[in-house]
Motif scaffolding. Structure first.
Motif, PDB file in Angstrom:
ATOM      1  N   LYS A   1       0.815  -1.206   0.000  1.00 14.24           N
ATOM      2  CA  LYS A   1       0.000   0.000   0.000  1.00 14.24           C
ATOM      3  C   LYS A   1       0.854   1.264   0.000  1.00 14.24           C
ATOM      4  CE  LYS A   1      -3.452   2.243   2.970  1.00 14.24           C
ATOM      5  NZ  LYS A   1      -4.261   2.083   4.189  1.00 14.24           N
ATOM      6  N   SER A   2       2.009   1.237   0.667  1.00 16.21           N
ATOM      7  CA  SER A   2       2.811   2.452   0.805  1.00 16.21           C
ATOM      8  C   SER A   2       4.287   2.170   0.570  1.00 16.21           C
ATOM      9  CB  SER A   2       2.628   3.056   2.194  1.00 16.21           C
ATOM     10  OG  SER A   2       3.261   2.250   3.169  1.00 16.21           O
ATOM     11  N   VAL A   3       5.032   3.230   0.258  1.00 17.59           N
ATOM     12  CA  VAL A   3       6.474   3.100   0.051  1.00 17.59           C
ATOM     13  C   VAL A   3       7.163   2.695   1.354  1.00 17.59           C
ATOM     14  CG1 VAL A   3       8.548   4.291  -0.765  1.00 17.59           C
ATOM     15  CG2 VAL A   3       6.349   4.838  -1.767  1.00 17.59           C
ATOM     16  N   LYS A   4       6.587   3.088   2.471  1.00 14.40           N
ATOM     17  CA  LYS A   4       7.144   2.708   3.774  1.00 14.40           C
ATOM     18  C   LYS A   4       7.076   1.188   3.953  1.00 14.40           C
ATOM     19  CE  LYS A   4       4.910   4.092   7.433  1.00 14.40           C
ATOM     20  NZ  LYS A   4       4.388   5.009   8.477  1.00 14.40           N
ATOM     21  N   ASP A   5       5.926   0.604   3.642  1.00 16.34           N
ATOM     22  CA  ASP A   5       5.785  -0.858   3.720  1.00 16.34           C
ATOM     23  C   ASP A   5       6.713  -1.549   2.729  1.00 16.34           C
ATOM     24  OD1 ASP A   5       3.798  -0.365   5.562  1.00 16.34           O
ATOM     25  OD2 ASP A   5       2.170  -0.609   4.114  1.00 16.34           O
ATOM     26  N   ASP A   6       6.739  -1.009   1.541  1.00 15.18           N
ATOM     27  CA  ASP A   6       7.599  -1.526   0.467  1.00 15.18           C
ATOM     28  C   ASP A   6       9.066  -1.537   0.921  1.00 15.18           C
ATOM     29  OD1 ASP A   6       9.422  -1.275  -1.720  1.00 15.18           O
ATOM     30  OD2 ASP A   6       8.319   0.346  -2.636  1.00 15.18           O
ATOM     31  N   SER A   7       9.483  -0.504   1.643  1.00 12.36           N
ATOM     32  CA  SER A   7      10.873  -0.403   2.119  1.00 12.36           C
ATOM     33  C   SER A   7      11.197  -1.482   3.147  1.00 12.36           C
ATOM     34  CB  SER A   7      11.121   0.978   2.723  1.00 12.36           C
ATOM     35  OG  SER A   7      10.929   1.985   1.762  1.00 12.36           O
ATOM     36  N   VAL A   8      10.219  -1.810   3.990  1.00 11.89           N
ATOM     37  CA  VAL A   8      10.434  -2.856   5.005  1.00 11.89           C
ATOM     38  C   VAL A   8      10.722  -4.191   4.334  1.00 11.89           C
ATOM     39  CG1 VAL A   8       9.351  -4.174   6.862  1.00 11.89           C
ATOM     40  CG2 VAL A   8       9.043  -1.700   6.752  1.00 11.89           C
ATOM     41  N   PHE A   9       9.919  -4.549   3.339  1.00 13.24           N
ATOM     42  CA  PHE A   9      10.156  -5.809   2.619  1.00 13.24           C
ATOM     43  C   PHE A   9      11.504  -5.791   1.905  1.00 13.24           C
ATOM     44  CE2 PHE A   9       5.520  -6.277   2.995  1.00 13.24           C
ATOM     45  CZ  PHE A   9       5.453  -7.588   3.410  1.00 13.24           C
ATOM     46  N   SER A  10      11.830  -4.659   1.336  1.00 10.55           N
ATOM     47  CA  SER A  10      13.104  -4.546   0.634  1.00 10.55           C
ATOM     48  C   SER A  10      14.282  -4.745   1.584  1.00 10.55           C
ATOM     49  CB  SER A  10      13.201  -3.170  -0.037  1.00 10.55           C
ATOM     50  OG  SER A  10      14.453  -2.991  -0.629  1.00 10.55           O
ATOM     51  N   LYS A  11      14.168  -4.226   2.809  1.00  5.13           N
ATOM     52  CA  LYS A  11      15.270  -4.322   3.764  1.00  5.13           C
ATOM     53  C   LYS A  11      15.556  -5.770   4.154  1.00  5.13           C
ATOM     54  CE  LYS A  11      17.314  -2.296   7.828  1.00  5.13           C
ATOM     55  NZ  LYS A  11      17.185  -1.393   8.977  1.00  5.13           N
ATOM     56  N   ILE A  12      14.531  -6.605   4.143  1.00  5.24           N
ATOM     57  CA  ILE A  12      14.755  -8.019   4.481  1.00  5.24           C
ATOM     58  C   ILE A  12      15.008  -8.862   3.227  1.00  5.24           C
ATOM     59  CG2 ILE A  12      13.471  -7.878   6.637  1.00  5.24           C
ATOM     60  CD1 ILE A  12      11.095  -9.187   5.249  1.00  5.24           C
TER      61      ILE A  12
ATOM     62  N   PRO B   1       2.771 -12.567  -7.573  1.00  2.00           N
ATOM     63  CA  PRO B   1       2.690 -11.367  -6.746  1.00  2.00           C
ATOM     64  C   PRO B   1       1.963 -11.651  -5.439  1.00  2.00           C
ATOM     65  CG  PRO B   1       1.074 -11.270  -8.500  1.00  2.00           C
ATOM     66  CD  PRO B   1       1.871 -12.514  -8.739  1.00  2.00           C
ATOM     67  N   ILE B   2       2.455 -11.080  -4.369  1.00  2.00           N
ATOM     68  CA  ILE B   2       1.814 -11.207  -3.061  1.00  2.00           C
ATOM     69  C   ILE B   2       1.277  -9.836  -2.680  1.00  2.00           C
ATOM     70  CG2 ILE B   2       2.154 -11.778  -0.625  1.00  2.00           C
ATOM     71  CD1 ILE B   2       4.351 -13.686  -1.456  1.00  2.00           C
ATOM     72  N   ILE B   3      -0.034  -9.737  -2.522  1.00  2.00           N
ATOM     73  CA  ILE B   3      -0.688  -8.464  -2.301  1.00  2.00           C
ATOM     74  C   ILE B   3      -0.784  -8.191  -0.799  1.00  2.00           C
ATOM     75  CG2 ILE B   3      -2.671  -7.051  -2.943  1.00  2.00           C
ATOM     76  CD1 ILE B   3      -1.170  -8.436  -5.311  1.00  2.00           C
ATOM     77  N   VAL B   4      -0.201  -7.081  -0.365  1.00  2.00           N
ATOM     78  CA  VAL B   4      -0.196  -6.726   1.057  1.00  2.00           C
ATOM     79  C   VAL B   4      -0.815  -5.345   1.205  1.00  2.00           C
ATOM     80  CG1 VAL B   4       1.226  -6.488   3.119  1.00  2.00           C
ATOM     81  CG2 VAL B   4       1.969  -7.998   1.279  1.00  2.00           C
ATOM     82  N   MET B   5      -2.044  -5.291   1.738  1.00  2.00           N
ATOM     83  CA  MET B   5      -2.740  -4.001   1.859  1.00  2.00           C
ATOM     84  C   MET B   5      -3.194  -3.772   3.290  1.00  2.00           C
ATOM     85  SD  MET B   5      -2.804  -2.451  -1.084  1.00  2.00           S
ATOM     86  CE  MET B   5      -2.269  -2.938  -2.710  1.00  2.00           C
ATOM     87  N   GLY B   6      -3.882  -2.651   3.490  1.00  2.00           N
ATOM     88  CA  GLY B   6      -4.382  -2.321   4.825  1.00  2.00           C
ATOM     89  C   GLY B   6      -5.622  -3.116   5.187  1.00  2.00           C
ATOM     90  N   THR B   7      -6.054  -2.947   6.433  1.00  2.00           N
ATOM     91  CA  THR B   7      -7.218  -3.697   6.917  1.00  2.00           C
ATOM     92  C   THR B   7      -8.509  -2.883   6.831  1.00  2.00           C
ATOM     93  OG1 THR B   7      -6.685  -2.949   9.159  1.00  2.00           O
ATOM     94  CG2 THR B   7      -5.858  -5.116   8.505  1.00  2.00           C
ATOM     95  N   ASP B   8      -8.426  -1.644   6.302  1.00  2.00           N
ATOM     96  CA  ASP B   8      -9.664  -0.886   6.132  1.00  2.00           C
ATOM     97  C   ASP B   8     -10.407  -1.399   4.901  1.00  2.00           C
ATOM     98  OD1 ASP B   8      -8.118   0.024   4.062  1.00  2.00           O
ATOM     99  OD2 ASP B   8      -8.088   2.125   4.696  1.00  2.00           O
ATOM    100  N   ASP B   9     -11.619  -0.863   4.671  1.00  2.00           N
ATOM    101  CA  ASP B   9     -12.453  -1.363   3.572  1.00  2.00           C
ATOM    102  C   ASP B   9     -11.780  -1.218   2.219  1.00  2.00           C
ATOM    103  OD1 ASP B   9     -14.412  -2.090   5.309  1.00  2.00           O
ATOM    104  OD2 ASP B   9     -15.652  -0.304   5.002  1.00  2.00           O
ATOM    105  N   GLN B  10     -11.152  -0.060   2.008  1.00  2.00           N
ATOM    106  CA  GLN B  10     -10.507   0.170   0.713  1.00  2.00           C
ATOM    107  C   GLN B  10      -9.354  -0.798   0.507  1.00  2.00           C
ATOM    108  OE1 GLN B  10      -8.867   4.079   0.131  1.00  2.00           O
ATOM    109  NE2 GLN B  10      -8.792   3.857  -2.077  1.00  2.00           N
TER     110      GLN B  10
END
Length: 219
Positions: free
Chosen positions: A151-162, A192-201
């Motif tokens: 969902k966000s570049v911040k989340d994307d960065s976490v996966f990249s770091k590992i 592809p593995i889809i990782v999104m938020g827990t809100d409705d959108q």
């Protein structure tokens, strides 16, 4: 005009024409009407300058164990100054900003944070389309066995770091994503593995993208 002259002098239509011609009035046969067209004013980034992370910047990413040097390698910078159309933007005291640099587009997206920052002030993109996928360009030469779509570049960065291949969406609108980016995603990874938020959108976006890409879904 001819009808008016005809009624004014109580004469026939043809006589009215003769009368007008006898007056020897010179008129412009072609009058050019110039339309005033407002030129669309496009905002362009003229200049932006990064700075070392302040304590505020460090705290924002610190809880995710993302340090300044790693974020810089992912084209995320603390923003010192920003000029738009040669006008330097002044930052209020209660604001601090990050520049997210879309290297393949040579454009930036600005994240503004602070206690008094409204939701409308938080994000601003400069000529970056909604269909853009952050960091996808990094994997176009080498495909990934799995690709995390976040969902966000911040989340994307976490996966990249590992050590994982990861990208994030410019827009969470599932319709925009599905119409424009599924093919691009599948060129990079067939899983592809889809990782999104827990809100409705986030939930609906994850579900729709997963169905279309036939990938996995992590909520």
């Amino acid at each position: 005009v001819i009808s008016f002259i005809s009624k004014l002098y109580n004469i026939s239509y043809s006589k009215a024409i003769e009368h007008i011609l006898s007056l020897n009035i010179h008129t412009n046969k072609h009058v050019e009407h110039k339309k005033l067209i407002k030129e669309q004013h496009k905002e362009l980034i003229v200049d932006w300058v990064e700075q070392k992370f302040t304590d505020k910047h460090k705290r924002y990413f610190g809880e995710y164990e993302l340090d300044e040097s790693f974020l810089n390698s992912r084209d995320i910078w603390a923003l010192k100054t920003l000029a738009v159309n040669k006008r330097i933007q002044k930052f209020p005291e209660h604001q601090f900003k990050f520049a997210y640099y879309a290297k393949d587009l040579d454009q930036i997206k600005v994240l503004t944070l602070g206690k008094e920052v409204t939701k409308d002030e938080k994000w601003r993109s400069y000529n970056i389309p909604n269909t853009y996928i952050w960091n996808l360009w990094r994997y176009k030469e080498n495909s990934c066995e799995t690709l995390f779509v976040c969902k966000s570049v911040k989340d994307d960065s976490v996966f990249s770091k590992i050590g994982r291949c990861s990208v994030s969406l410019q827009s969470e609108d599932a319709k925009i994503f599905l119409e424009n980016n599924v093919e691009n995603i599948l060129k990079v990874s067939k899983n592809p593995i889809i990782v999104m938020g827990t809100d409705d959108q986030g939930f609906n976006t994850s579900l729709n993208i997963t169905k279309t890409t036939k990938g996995e879904w992590v909520n």
